[in-house]
Structure formats: structure tokens, C-alpha cells
Motif scaffolding. Structure first.
Motif, PDB file in Angstrom:
ATOM      1  N   UNK A   1      13.157 -14.591  -2.035  1.00  0.00           N
ATOM      2  CA  UNK A   1      13.357 -14.189  -0.643  1.00  0.00           C
ATOM      3  C   UNK A   1      13.078 -12.700  -0.499  1.00  0.00           C
ATOM      4  N   UNK A   2      12.627 -12.314   0.675  1.00  0.00           N
ATOM      5  CA  UNK A   2      12.330 -10.906   0.931  1.00  0.00           C
ATOM      6  C   UNK A   2      12.246 -10.653   2.436  1.00  0.00           C
ATOM      7  N   UNK A   3      12.086  -9.366   2.773  1.00  0.00           N
ATOM      8  CA  UNK A   3      11.873  -9.031   4.180  1.00  0.00           C
ATOM      9  C   UNK A   3      10.387  -8.890   4.431  1.00  0.00           C
ATOM     10  N   UNK A   4       9.910  -9.575   5.426  1.00  0.00           N
ATOM     11  CA  UNK A   4       8.485  -9.512   5.744  1.00  0.00           C
ATOM     12  C   UNK A   4       8.030  -8.066   5.972  1.00  0.00           C
ATOM     13  N   UNK A   5       8.881  -7.288   6.653  1.00  0.00           N
ATOM     14  CA  UNK A   5       8.563  -5.879   6.926  1.00  0.00           C
ATOM     15  C   UNK A   5       8.227  -5.084   5.678  1.00  0.00           C
ATOM     16  N   UNK A   6       8.928  -5.390   4.586  1.00  0.00           N
ATOM     17  CA  UNK A   6       8.730  -4.635   3.355  1.00  0.00           C
ATOM     18  C   UNK A   6       7.350  -4.850   2.741  1.00  0.00           C
ATOM     19  N   UNK A   7       6.675  -5.904   3.154  1.00  0.00           N
ATOM     20  CA  UNK A   7       5.353  -6.162   2.581  1.00  0.00           C
ATOM     21  C   UNK A   7       4.255  -5.411   3.326  1.00  0.00           C
ATOM     22  N   UNK A   8       4.573  -4.883   4.472  1.00  0.00           N
ATOM     23  CA  UNK A   8       3.599  -4.356   5.451  1.00  0.00           C
ATOM     24  C   UNK A   8       2.216  -4.996   5.369  1.00  0.00           C
ATOM     25  N   UNK A   9       1.209  -4.328   4.901  1.00  0.00           N
ATOM     26  CA  UNK A   9      -0.136  -4.911   4.917  1.00  0.00           C
ATOM     27  C   UNK A   9      -0.252  -6.114   3.972  1.00  0.00           C
ATOM     28  N   UNK A  10      -0.392  -7.302   4.482  1.00  0.00           N
ATOM     29  CA  UNK A  10      -0.517  -8.455   3.590  1.00  0.00           C
ATOM     30  C   UNK A  10      -1.881  -8.506   2.905  1.00  0.00           C
ATOM     31  N   UNK A  11      -2.837  -7.791   3.498  1.00  0.00           N
ATOM     32  CA  UNK A  11      -4.202  -7.842   2.972  1.00  0.00           C
ATOM     33  C   UNK A  11      -4.340  -7.236   1.577  1.00  0.00           C
ATOM     34  N   UNK A  12      -3.393  -6.343   1.225  1.00  0.00           N
ATOM     35  CA  UNK A  12      -3.563  -5.676  -0.065  1.00  0.00           C
ATOM     36  C   UNK A  12      -3.192  -6.563  -1.255  1.00  0.00           C
ATOM     37  N   UNK A  13      -2.592  -7.713  -0.975  1.00  0.00           N
ATOM     38  CA  UNK A  13      -2.247  -8.614  -2.077  1.00  0.00           C
ATOM     39  C   UNK A  13      -3.450  -9.483  -2.430  1.00  0.00           C
ATOM     40  N   UNK A  14      -3.701  -9.605  -3.736  1.00  0.00           N
ATOM     41  CA  UNK A  14      -4.862 -10.380  -4.167  1.00  0.00           C
ATOM     42  C   UNK A  14      -4.495 -11.355  -5.283  1.00  0.00           C
ATOM     43  N   UNK A  15      -3.606 -12.295  -4.995  1.00  0.00           N
ATOM     44  CA  UNK A  15      -3.193 -13.238  -6.044  1.00  0.00           C
ATOM     45  C   UNK A  15      -4.230 -14.340  -6.236  1.00  0.00           C
ATOM     46  N   UNK A  16      -4.207 -14.984  -7.394  1.00  0.00           N
ATOM     47  CA  UNK A  16      -4.936 -16.231  -7.590  1.00  0.00           C
ATOM     48  C   UNK A  16      -3.956 -17.173  -8.278  1.00  0.00           C
ATOM     49  N   UNK A  17      -3.835 -18.377  -7.790  1.00  0.00           N
ATOM     50  CA  UNK A  17      -3.065 -19.384  -8.511  1.00  0.00           C
ATOM     51  C   UNK A  17      -1.594 -19.445  -8.161  1.00  0.00           C
ATOM     52  N   UNK A  18      -0.773 -19.535  -9.188  1.00  0.00           N
ATOM     53  CA  UNK A  18       0.621 -19.906  -9.000  1.00  0.00           C
ATOM     54  C   UNK A  18       1.599 -18.748  -8.887  1.00  0.00           C
ATOM     55  N   UNK A  19       1.237 -17.569  -9.428  1.00  0.00           N
ATOM     56  CA  UNK A  19       2.270 -16.557  -9.646  1.00  0.00           C
ATOM     57  C   UNK A  19       2.379 -15.559  -8.509  1.00  0.00           C
ATOM     58  N   UNK A  20       2.689 -16.065  -7.353  1.00  0.00           N
ATOM     59  CA  UNK A  20       2.769 -15.219  -6.176  1.00  0.00           C
ATOM     60  C   UNK A  20       3.943 -14.245  -6.253  1.00  0.00           C
ATOM     61  N   UNK A  21       5.061 -14.667  -6.866  1.00  0.00           N
ATOM     62  CA  UNK A  21       6.215 -13.770  -6.961  1.00  0.00           C
ATOM     63  C   UNK A  21       5.843 -12.539  -7.797  1.00  0.00           C
ATOM     64  N   UNK A  22       5.139 -12.772  -8.890  1.00  0.00           N
ATOM     65  CA  UNK A  22       4.718 -11.664  -9.753  1.00  0.00           C
ATOM     66  C   UNK A  22       3.828 -10.688  -8.971  1.00  0.00           C
ATOM     67  N   UNK A  23       2.888 -11.242  -8.234  1.00  0.00           N
ATOM     68  CA  UNK A  23       1.995 -10.418  -7.418  1.00  0.00           C
ATOM     69  C   UNK A  23       2.785  -9.539  -6.447  1.00  0.00           C
ATOM     70  N   UNK A  24       3.738 -10.155  -5.766  1.00  0.00           N
ATOM     71  CA  UNK A  24       4.512  -9.409  -4.768  1.00  0.00           C
ATOM     72  C   UNK A  24       5.379  -8.341  -5.434  1.00  0.00           C
ATOM     73  N   UNK A  25       5.939  -8.675  -6.602  1.00  0.00           N
ATOM     74  CA  UNK A  25       6.778  -7.689  -7.287  1.00  0.00           C
ATOM     75  C   UNK A  25       5.953  -6.511  -7.797  1.00  0.00           C
ATOM     76  N   UNK A  26       4.725  -6.782  -8.285  1.00  0.00           N
ATOM     77  CA  UNK A  26       3.915  -5.702  -8.853  1.00  0.00           C
ATOM     78  C   UNK A  26       3.340  -4.798  -7.762  1.00  0.00           C
ATOM     79  N   UNK A  27       2.767  -5.400  -6.732  1.00  0.00           N
ATOM     80  CA  UNK A  27       2.111  -4.578  -5.713  1.00  0.00           C
ATOM     81  C   UNK A  27       3.005  -4.238  -4.536  1.00  0.00           C
TER      82      UNK A  27
END
Ligand code: GDD
Ligand code: MN
Length: 362
Positions: free
Chosen positions: A161-187
Motif C-alpha cells: 500500500x502507498x499514497x498515490x501522491x508520493x509516486x508523482x510522475x508515473x512515467x518514470x517507472x520502467x518495470x517489466x514482469x512481476x516485481x512491481x513492488x521492487x520497482x516502486x521501492x527503488x525508484x
């Protein structure tokens, strides 16, 4: 306005949606939490879409059907978050592997700059131990490779769970596959990671869509994340591996040429060329594959030039050390290694700064 948006990616989950809706509605209803359920479906060939549509008549459910990209769990989650109408977002699987009863706890833990992870490895967390040794080893290894990125004990989780606001630009995330949580935590630049222990249950109905292709995708995803977070180191190690393979080419040619009766000094002089060209090409395609595509001939020439300087440096360090120090003369292999290290640093620096230049505007 709902208080929480629950994003659920689905692919062939027809048999699970009804139970998921019931259980979410019951748990959140009991807590008086207004919610919306966002089902993000990637063109399931089964009945998922129809069932979602009919469930939408009874529950606050919205069906999202992204188009124009290939099927991908992580990208579906991002699509769901983009559509979420509340600031607090929970992401979970459709197959009831994640305990719905923990949603209120996850929601309660969400605050500014905080990533809340449902964790199987936190104290009190659990697994269904129906796992084969092979799957266990696989998961353990996958987690190990993510260790340099985050303090989270379960970076592979699909429940968070998280706050959408904290992600601001969604475009900067570039995940592939299953590990979306890892992507969000790193970037995602979160200040805090809170872990809520969960019990992970193996799905009762349907099949997992995890397969070899997804495991390869994980490696590709990891490569992106390593480059993002430890760019210089990742490139240096990659460059070193290319160099090592070039060394094999060098030595092979050196012996092969002699097999054809060529004198060993001439063989030594010639074998440098295929090896240096091999290194140049491999670095162009892999190590610096995402950099500017410069004209080949000129780049090759520059690479050879810096390699020649590197080579002289290599040789110079060796000769200087062995002739000026008794220690190095006794342990010549150390002098040889110092030469290689010195030359590698020089070569890498020249390559990264000049030979393979950055893309313009990046
Ligand atoms: N939209 C969409 N597109 N959804 C997908 C896709 C896809 O390509 N592939 C899978 N899903 C959905 C499934 O329908 C399910 O709701 C959820 O994503 C998880 O997929 P599973 O196939 O059940 O994955 P899993 O159980 O092997 O993996 C889960 O546990 C892992 C930890 O053991 C996931 O939560 C992983 O993220 C997690 O790492
Ligand atoms: Mn599952």
C-alpha cells in the motif's frame, strides 16, 4: 470519494473474482472503509471480463482494460494506480493468496513518503509450505539478488500500500514482469518502509502465471535497476566481464596463429586486433548498449587508441614495478595484476567519458 483504491491485476482469474469481491466487501465493510476495486485485466481469454462486469453491478468495482501494450503484470498495476481515484492505494493479487483481512492494517500504516509492504518474511509472517525445494530456492535467489536495493525483507511481495501522491510522475517507472513492488521501492524515493507480516497462501483455484519467461524478465528488470542505482559500478563490472572474454579471444588467436606456423611475436602482435575489436563490439552492444549510436569506424578507432594507451600503461606499470621494487620482482604476478587494474581503470574511464558518449538530452 472512496478512501482506498484496491488495484488487482488479473489474467485468467474468472473463478476467483467473486470470492475476492465478497471477502473485500465484508472486511472493509466491517471497518467502515469506503473503497473501490480496480480490476486491471490484460485481455484474459476466459470469463474474467464478463464476471467482473456483472460483479460491478453489486460491488464498487471498476474494470480497466489497458490496450496497446504487451501483457504485463507490473504495467497493469501502474495502469491501475493511474486510474485510482483515492490517494491511498492497495495492490494485491486476485487469487486470494494475500490475506484480505490485512488490508485495514496496510491502509492504517500508510502515511507520507511511506511504502507499506505485506511481508512473508517479517516476524509473524508465513508461507504455505506447499512449495517444492526448487521453487523455494528460486524465490530465495530472487530475493538475494534484490538485497542491495532495499531493507525490505520481502521485496518480491505483490501485496502493498502507498499514497498515490508520493509516486508523482508515473512515467518514470520502467518495470517489466512481476516485481512491481521492487520497482516502486527503488525508484520511488520513499523515506520509510513499513512491513506488515502476512500469511501467504497458495492459490486454491486457477494457475500461477509465473513461468520461465517471467524469470528472464526479472533478470532484465534487475539489470535496469542495477544500472539505475549503481550505474558506474554495474558498467565497470560489465566492462570487466567483456574484457575477460576479450582476453580469451586474444589468447585463442595467439595460439591458433602459431598453429598455422606464424612466429609467436607476430602472433602476439596480430591477436590484439580481433580481441580489441571483439571488446569494442560487445561493449557497444551490451555494456554501453543504451548510449548514443556513434559512427562505427570512428568509435572503433578511438577504442583501439585508448586500448593501446591502456596496453602501454599495463606494460609500463609492470616494468616499473618489477625493476624498481624487489618485492614486485619476487612476486611478478602482483606486478602483472597491478598493470591490468591500472589499465582497466584507464580504459574504462576513457570509454565511459569519450568513446561511448551519453545520449544527447539524457
Ligand atoms: N493484468 C495482468 N497481466 N495480471 C496478471 C498478469 C498479466 O500479465 N500475470 C499475472 N497476473 C495477475 C494474476 O491474475 C494474479 O492476480 C496476480 O497477477 C499474481 O499472479 P500469479 O500468477 O498468481 O503469481 P504468483 O502467485 O506466482 O506470484 C505472486 O506471488 C509472488 C511471491 O511469491 C505475485 O504476487 C508476485 O508478485 C510475487 O512475487
Ligand atoms: Mn498467485
Amino acid at each position: 470519494m472512496p478512501l482506498v483504491s484496491i488495484v488487482v491485476p488479473t489474467y485468467k482469474e474468472a473463478e476467483n473474482l467473486q470470492a475476492l469481491c465478497e471477502s473485500v466487501d465484508q472486511v472493509l465493510g466491517a471497518e467502515n472503509l469506503a473503497y473501490e476495486l480496480l480490476i486491471v485485466d490484460d485481455q484474459s481469454p476466459d470469463d474474467t471480463v464478463n464476471i467482473a462486469r456483472s460483479l460491478a453491478e453489486k460491488y464498487p468495482l471498476r474494470l480497466i482494460q489497458p490496450a496497446g501494450r504487451s501483457r504485463d503484470l507490473s504495467l497493469s498495476v501502474l495502469d491501475g494506480i493511474r486510474e485510482a481515484s483515492s490517494d491511498v492505494v492497495v495492490v494485491m493479487d486476485a487469487d486470494l493468496s494475500h490475506p484480505v483481512t490485512k488490508i485495514p492494517q496496510l491502509v492504517a500504516a500508510v502515511e507520507e513518503d511511506t511504502f507499506v509492504a505485506g511481508s512473508r518474511y517479517a516476524k509473524g509472517g508465513k508461507f504455505d509450505r506447499g512449495w517444492s525445494f526448487w521453487r523455494f530456492l528460486n524465490s530465495w535467489f530472487a530475493t538475494l539478488m534484490a538485497l542491495p536495493f532495499t531493507s525490505c525483507s520481502d521485496p518480491m511481495t505483490g501485496f502493498f500500500a502507498l499514497r498515490k501522491q508520493d509516486l508523482n510522475e508515473l512515467k518514470r517507472f520502467r518495470p517489466i514482469g512481476y516485481k512491481i513492488a521492487l520497482e516502486l521501492m527503488v525508484r520511488g524515493e520513499f523515506k520509510k518502509i513499513v512491513e506488515i507480516p502476512i500469511e501467504f497462501k497458495d492459490r486454491a483455484v486457477g494457475k500461477s502465471k509465473m513461468n520461465l519467461q517471467q524469470q528472464i524478465n526479472y533478470l532484465r528488470h534487475l539489470r535496469r535497476l542495477y544500472l539505475y542505482k549503481f550505474r558506474a559500478w554495474a558498467e565497470f563490472i560489465h566492462y570487466g566481464a567483456v574484457g575477460a572474454s576479450g582476453f580469451v579471444v586474444d589468447v585463442s588467436c595467439y595460439y591458433l596463429l602459431q598453429l598455422f606456423g606464424i612466429d609467436h611475436r607476430a602472433a602476439r602482435a596480430i591477436s590484439f586486433w580481433p580481441a580489441v575489436s571483439w571488446n569494442w563490439a560487445l561493449n557497444r552492444i551490451t555494456t554501453f548498449g543504451e548510449r548514443e549510436r556513434r559512427p562505427r569506424a570512428r568509435q572503433w578507432f578511438e577504442f583501439v587508441a585508448t586500448s593501446l594507451i591502456g596496453y602501454s600503461l599495463n606494460w609500463g606499470i609492470y616494468v616499473t614495478l618489477t625493476s624498481s621494487s624487489e618485492f614486485f620482482d619476487q612476486y611478478r604476478i602482483l606486478a602483472l595484476m597491478s598493470g591490468i587494474v591500472g589499465a582497466s581503470i584507464f580504459n574504462f574511464t576513457a570509454s565511459t567519458l569519450f568513446v561511448y558518449s551519453e545520449k544527447r538530452g539524457s
